[in-house]
Design a protein around this motif. Sequence first.
Motif, short mmCIF file in Angstrom:
data_model
loop_
_atom_site.label_atom_id
_atom_site.label_comp_id
_atom_site.label_asym_id
_atom_site.label_seq_id
_atom_site.Cartn_x
_atom_site.Cartn_y
_atom_site.Cartn_z
N SER A 1 0.81 -1.21 0.00
CA SER A 1 0.00 0.00 0.00
C SER A 1 0.84 1.26 0.00
O SER A 1 0.40 2.30 -0.48
CB SER A 1 -0.92 0.00 1.23
OG SER A 1 -0.15 -0.03 2.41
N ASP A 2 2.07 1.22 0.54
CA ASP A 2 2.92 2.41 0.52
C ASP A 2 3.14 2.88 -0.90
O ASP A 2 3.23 4.07 -1.17
CB ASP A 2 4.28 2.11 1.16
CG ASP A 2 4.20 2.08 2.66
OD1 ASP A 2 3.17 2.53 3.18
OD2 ASP A 2 5.15 1.59 3.30
N ARG B 1 -0.12 4.68 -1.92
CA ARG B 1 -0.34 5.91 -1.17
C ARG B 1 0.68 6.98 -1.53
O ARG B 1 0.40 8.16 -1.49
CB ARG B 1 -0.28 5.62 0.32
CG ARG B 1 -1.48 4.79 0.78
CD ARG B 1 -1.55 4.64 2.30
NE ARG B 1 -0.48 3.78 2.79
CZ ARG B 1 0.47 4.22 3.60
NH1 ARG B 1 0.51 5.48 3.96
NH2 ARG B 1 1.42 3.41 4.04
N SER C 1 4.44 10.70 13.63
CA SER C 1 3.58 11.69 12.99
C SER C 1 4.02 13.08 13.43
O SER C 1 4.71 13.25 14.43
CB SER C 1 2.12 11.46 13.38
OG SER C 1 1.93 11.76 14.75
N GLU D 1 3.78 15.66 5.56
CA GLU D 1 4.88 14.74 5.35
C GLU D 1 5.57 15.02 4.02
O GLU D 1 5.03 15.73 3.16
CB GLU D 1 4.37 13.30 5.35
CG GLU D 1 3.63 12.92 6.61
CD GLU D 1 2.74 11.71 6.42
OE1 GLU D 1 2.08 11.32 7.39
OE2 GLU D 1 2.68 11.16 5.30
N ILE E 1 -0.78 13.30 4.39
CA ILE E 1 -1.18 12.80 5.69
C ILE E 1 -1.25 11.28 5.57
O ILE E 1 -2.01 10.75 4.76
CB ILE E 1 -2.56 13.35 6.13
CG1 ILE E 1 -2.55 14.88 6.11
CG2 ILE E 1 -2.94 12.80 7.50
CD1 ILE E 1 -1.64 15.50 7.14
N GLY E 2 -0.44 10.57 6.34
CA GLY E 2 -0.44 9.12 6.26
C GLY E 2 -0.05 8.61 4.90
O GLY E 2 -0.52 7.55 4.46
N GLY E 3 0.84 9.35 4.21
CA GLY E 3 1.33 8.92 2.91
C GLY E 3 0.43 9.27 1.74
O GLY E 3 0.74 8.89 0.60
N GLN F 1 -3.64 14.90 0.51
CA GLN F 1 -5.02 15.37 0.66
C GLN F 1 -5.10 16.85 0.33
O GLN F 1 -4.08 17.55 0.30
CB GLN F 1 -5.49 15.13 2.10
CG GLN F 1 -5.38 13.70 2.58
CD GLN F 1 -6.40 12.76 1.95
OE1 GLN F 1 -7.21 13.17 1.10
NE2 GLN F 1 -6.37 11.50 2.35
N HIS G 1 -10.67 13.30 2.06
CA HIS G 1 -10.21 12.17 2.87
C HIS G 1 -10.10 10.98 1.93
O HIS G 1 -10.77 9.96 2.08
CB HIS G 1 -11.16 11.89 4.03
CG HIS G 1 -11.23 13.01 5.02
ND1 HIS G 1 -11.99 14.15 4.82
CD2 HIS G 1 -10.59 13.19 6.21
CE1 HIS G 1 -11.83 14.97 5.86
NE2 HIS G 1 -11.00 14.41 6.72
N SER H 1 -3.77 9.71 -3.56
CA SER H 1 -3.36 11.11 -3.54
C SER H 1 -4.07 11.97 -4.58
O SER H 1 -4.39 11.51 -5.68
CB SER H 1 -1.85 11.21 -3.76
OG SER H 1 -1.14 10.77 -2.64
#
Length: 714
Positions: free
Chosen positions: A11-12, A15, A50, A145, A184-186, A189, A205, A209
């Motif tokens: 998933s990385d 994302r 985080s 990030e 946010i979290g990879g 947004q 949300h 990306s």
Amino acid sequence: MTDHFPLREGSDRVRGAALGQRAESHARKVTLHAALGGLALGLALVPGLSWASQAPCDLMPPAPTSAPAGAQRAITALDLVRLRDFGGMQFDAYPGPPAALSPDGRHIALQLRRGDPVANRYCTGILVKDTDSPAPARRIADGGEVIKLSFDKYGFAGLVTGAPVPPVLRWSPDGGRLAFTKAIGGVMQLFVIGADGSDETQVTHSGVSIDDFQWLPDGQAIVYRRRDALLDAERQIDAEGLHGWRYDGRFWPLAGGRPHPPSPVPSRIEVIGLAERSLRPATERERLVLDPAGTPGWPDGATQAVLLGTGDDRAWLAPAEPHAFFAPDALHVMVDGHELPCPQALCSDVVALWKRDAHTILFLRRQGVARSETALLRWDLGKGAPQLLHQTTDPWLGCQLGPRELVCTAEAATVPRHVIGIDPESGQVHTIYDPNPEFAAIRFGQPERLVWRNAFGIDTFADLVLPPAYRPGHPVPLIVVQYDSRGFLRGGTADEFPIQLFAARGFAVLSFTRPPWYALRDKPRDLFGFLQANQKDWSDRRSVQSSLQIVVERLIARGIADPARIGITGQSDGASTATFALIHSRLFKAAALSTCCEDPAMMASLGPGFEDWYAKSGYPRFNADRPDFWKQGSLAPNLGALPPVPLLIQAGEEEFRLALPTYTAVKNAGWPAEMYVFPGEAHVKLQPAHRLAVYERNLAWFERWFKPEETAAP
């Protein structure tokens, strides 16, 4: 080999696939760069805590001060790792400018990032700076990030590669709000915040990306693009894995054992209302706000167009040779139904265009050897030819025309990235924002621009940086850094070989720009025709070697370079240049690479998709009996005839396997060789602790072999 683009797993990888798909109007311009592996690619956020759980960052620059005369100091590796930066890593066309100009021209907004090698993380913030005031910039929001940029190549979608994803920032039509993407979290947004930093709101949300967005004209909604189909493709791969994955063109074994979604993956364009948070598909008219190329009246083939008045008068950019694989844009202007004549010397290779008023346009073009210069021109329509306002060897990018001035992001050889304003009447330039005022206290080696022609009749350029205390007539060790000497002379392509740090420690440094691709001389019609023409008889690589050999021999003849102490570095295409040079010359006595190396094994070990792509480019397949081919470009078959050369390889975790055949061969042949592998890194490294280690080890490597009396071995 031109380049290698490994992936993250699972998933990385999805994302982090933030900017793989760009607006169609930009696609033709980036095709050449993508095909050749230029570094519009990706850097990793340091995995870990985080933002909310981290201690406050040392992000904001101090107030500007005047350094006392004679107080300049030598540069350090830490200076470079801690440099404040914004925008993309190179000078490519990303969605949105690095610094966004407000509609009234009074403010710029940008995301600033700064590496912290002790904590091994990045500090980020969204800043707003007044364009007409010396007041410091204001941090109005957390910048999120730093995640890896993705690309599509070799038939894969969303290849995560290494350079940071630059956020997209755009002001609302009334200038009262700023919309921006934040990871946010990879996942990138979409956020909206007041110009004063009030009412920050996360608008999306999404599970994937946001690639690009634009405000709709009424300022009440935003249209954006994303690739939801990447998530669907990953779910299908998960389901297939229950029965075992069939090994096929989806695999990239270099980085892992999981198949990857095949390209192309379609984008989805939606509109979100800011008041009610309603989400719906974009209408055809709304899609044109994001990509205006289909607007009624848009000239055929235009990459940019502006209306000049209320009628059909317009100016536009379009490829000078529409059917060529790569052709720079030419400027066209239509007034009263007739196209105005414009000299080719002034209106070719135009990269940006703005309307000043109904009778005046501004445009930016590339000129000089290998497009090494930037020129700004103004054309008062109906009053003769365009007039040159300013020309420079500094790259300008993301320029926007406001009511008062043109605002651009710029770099200079000894000045890191900053924001400038240019008077559209006089062409005078002033600095709007410098995020690194401390660099004024650093003593730099001053570059000398070199221009020459190789044996193939192709011109190129480089910058020679001498040690600040260099004494003419006393040869010093020389290090070649590659492969694009534009902008701030930091660490070469991928930023791993610290030019000014080398110079401060007594090395002469040649910041070498590879000559334009050999195949461009014959105007190829498609990608693989272009690649095959470059690869035939290793023509492009021989052209690069000719340029490199000529300039190094000239530096020896000038008494600058000590012929017994010449080193070469390289990443990606530069690594291929370095290994080719080790085979075909005896100039270089030590080498340091960040990717390595061309070898017959790569045609099998990197997967069927890679093999097919390179076979179409002119490489023999794995089982072809072509020792003559590999002897020209691979180190291993030549080791018996080559003198040992100390070789350092510093590779990312997702690429080091590519180096194993060459590393093993040179070690077994008795070459002094060391290899280091950096966890969590791919084609380009950006974890701050890793970058500091890479800088310092590269410096120590050349000091070990060229200055053994001054330093201990690393």
